[in-house]
Design a protein around this motif. Sequence first.
Motif, mmCIF file in Angstrom:
data_model
loop_
_atom_site.group_PDB
_atom_site.id
_atom_site.type_symbol
_atom_site.label_atom_id
_atom_site.label_comp_id
_atom_site.label_asym_id
_atom_site.label_seq_id
_atom_site.Cartn_x
_atom_site.Cartn_y
_atom_site.Cartn_z
ATOM 1 N N ILE A 103 15.595 -12.227 34.594
ATOM 2 C CA ILE A 103 15.203 -10.824 34.440
ATOM 3 C C ILE A 103 15.992 -10.172 33.308
ATOM 4 N N LEU A 104 17.288 -10.405 33.266
ATOM 5 C CA LEU A 104 18.135 -9.764 32.263
ATOM 6 C C LEU A 104 17.872 -10.279 30.857
ATOM 7 N N GLN A 105 17.435 -11.531 30.738
ATOM 8 C CA GLN A 105 17.141 -12.078 29.415
ATOM 9 C C GLN A 105 15.935 -11.399 28.770
ATOM 10 N N THR A 106 15.081 -10.789 29.586
ATOM 11 C CA THR A 106 13.903 -10.120 29.026
ATOM 12 C C THR A 106 14.197 -8.705 28.542
ATOM 13 N N LEU A 107 15.375 -8.175 28.851
ATOM 14 C CA LEU A 107 15.727 -6.819 28.443
ATOM 15 C C LEU A 107 15.869 -6.736 26.926
ATOM 16 N N GLU A 108 15.135 -5.805 26.327
ATOM 17 C CA GLU A 108 15.212 -5.582 24.878
ATOM 18 C C GLU A 108 16.020 -4.320 24.602
ATOM 19 N N TRP A 109 16.982 -4.455 23.706
ATOM 20 C CA TRP A 109 17.841 -3.341 23.329
ATOM 21 C C TRP A 109 17.418 -2.764 21.976
ATOM 22 N N SER A 110 16.161 -2.916 21.598
ATOM 23 C CA SER A 110 15.717 -2.426 20.291
ATOM 24 C C SER A 110 14.681 -1.330 20.464
ATOM 25 N N GLY A 111 14.478 -0.570 19.405
ATOM 26 C CA GLY A 111 13.500 0.497 19.429
ATOM 27 C C GLY A 111 14.175 1.861 19.479
ATOM 28 N N ASP A 112 13.343 2.864 19.680
ATOM 29 C CA ASP A 112 13.876 4.218 19.751
ATOM 30 C C ASP A 112 14.424 4.499 21.152
ATOM 31 N N GLU A 113 14.910 5.707 21.333
ATOM 32 C CA GLU A 113 15.532 6.096 22.602
ATOM 33 C C GLU A 113 14.586 5.886 23.784
ATOM 34 N N ASP A 114 13.348 6.328 23.631
ATOM 35 C CA ASP A 114 12.388 6.211 24.733
ATOM 36 C C ASP A 114 12.116 4.761 25.106
ATOM 37 N N ARG A 115 11.991 3.921 24.107
ATOM 38 C CA ARG A 115 11.703 2.502 24.371
ATOM 39 C C ARG A 115 12.880 1.820 25.067
ATOM 40 N N ILE A 116 14.079 2.080 24.589
ATOM 41 C CA ILE A 116 15.263 1.476 25.220
ATOM 42 C C ILE A 116 15.398 1.962 26.660
ATOM 43 N N CYS A 117 15.213 3.261 26.871
ATOM 44 C CA CYS A 117 15.303 3.820 28.235
ATOM 45 C C CYS A 117 14.249 3.203 29.145
ATOM 46 N N LEU A 118 13.033 3.048 28.641
ATOM 47 C CA LEU A 118 11.967 2.429 29.420
ATOM 48 C C LEU A 118 12.323 0.983 29.771
ATOM 49 N N ASN A 119 12.856 0.246 28.794
ATOM 50 C CA ASN A 119 13.255 -1.144 29.037
ATOM 51 C C ASN A 119 14.357 -1.230 30.090
ATOM 52 N N LEU A 120 15.339 -0.350 30.006
ATOM 53 C CA LEU A 120 16.426 -0.337 30.983
ATOM 54 C C LEU A 120 15.904 0.000 32.375
ATOM 55 N N ARG A 121 15.031 1.003 32.456
ATOM 56 C CA ARG A 121 14.459 1.416 33.743
ATOM 57 C C ARG A 121 13.626 0.290 34.365
ATOM 58 N N ARG A 122 12.799 -0.361 33.562
ATOM 59 C CA ARG A 122 11.966 -1.463 34.063
ATOM 60 C C ARG A 122 12.822 -2.621 34.576
ATOM 61 N N THR A 123 13.833 -2.971 33.808
ATOM 62 C CA THR A 123 14.692 -4.085 34.206
ATOM 63 C C THR A 123 15.439 -3.750 35.493
ATOM 64 N N ALA A 124 15.941 -2.536 35.610
ATOM 65 C CA ALA A 124 16.628 -2.115 36.839
ATOM 66 C C ALA A 124 15.668 -2.156 38.021
ATOM 67 N N ALA A 125 14.429 -1.722 37.817
ATOM 68 C CA ALA A 125 13.432 -1.747 38.893
ATOM 69 C C ALA A 125 13.117 -3.185 39.315
ATOM 70 N N GLN A 126 13.030 -4.090 38.343
ATOM 71 C CA GLN A 126 12.794 -5.508 38.672
ATOM 72 C C GLN A 126 13.953 -6.068 39.482
ATOM 73 N N LEU A 127 15.166 -5.726 39.096
ATOM 74 C CA LEU A 127 16.340 -6.192 39.838
ATOM 75 C C LEU A 127 16.344 -5.646 41.261
ATOM 76 N N ARG A 128 16.028 -4.381 41.417
ATOM 77 C CA ARG A 128 15.992 -3.775 42.757
ATOM 78 C C ARG A 128 14.904 -4.407 43.623
ATOM 79 N N GLU A 129 13.735 -4.668 43.042
ATOM 80 C CA GLU A 129 12.653 -5.306 43.795
ATOM 81 C C GLU A 129 13.046 -6.723 44.217
#
Length: 161
Positions: A103-129
């Motif tokens: 799950i963590l390997q799919t996290l992308e740290w690139s893009g603008d603020e919104d994209r990074i925030c969306l990526n972080l939120r999605r990855t956290a949600a996957q981890l919680r699930e």
Amino acid sequence: MMGKFLGALLICGAGAWSLGQKWRQGREEERFYADMAASLEQAESSIRFRRLPVPDILREQAQRTTCGWIYSQVIQHMKRGVPLQESWTRSVTDVPYKSPKTILQTLEWSGDEDRICLNLRRTAAQLRETLSQLTSQRKQTQKLSLALTASACGLLVILLL
């Protein structure tokens, strides 16, 4: 007779110790999932609300007890000139649990603020699930492990006595 009793006691003790080790490892994995998800959620809110740059967020998250070592490794790689995304990927390969590593390997740290925030939120949600599924599965496995261990120990004790 005392030798047989001592042997039976040792068998039961070994079974209990083995079961305890397995349960401890499961709890450690659950702690890692929960701490990593919380860390990513905190990083997302730090970007969105506090407007912190990523290096500052990495330093903040490196202070976490369970998953801070990942951020520390990312910082070390970046100090050697490795880009952020590659530093993250390299650091995450050391995660001892297969599912969160994937799950963590799919996290992308690139893009603008919104994209990074969306990526972080999605990855956290996957981890919680995944944590939720792991927790319910672990409870079932614990019941089965306890029954099997108790049965095996009981059978060995009977055979020994």
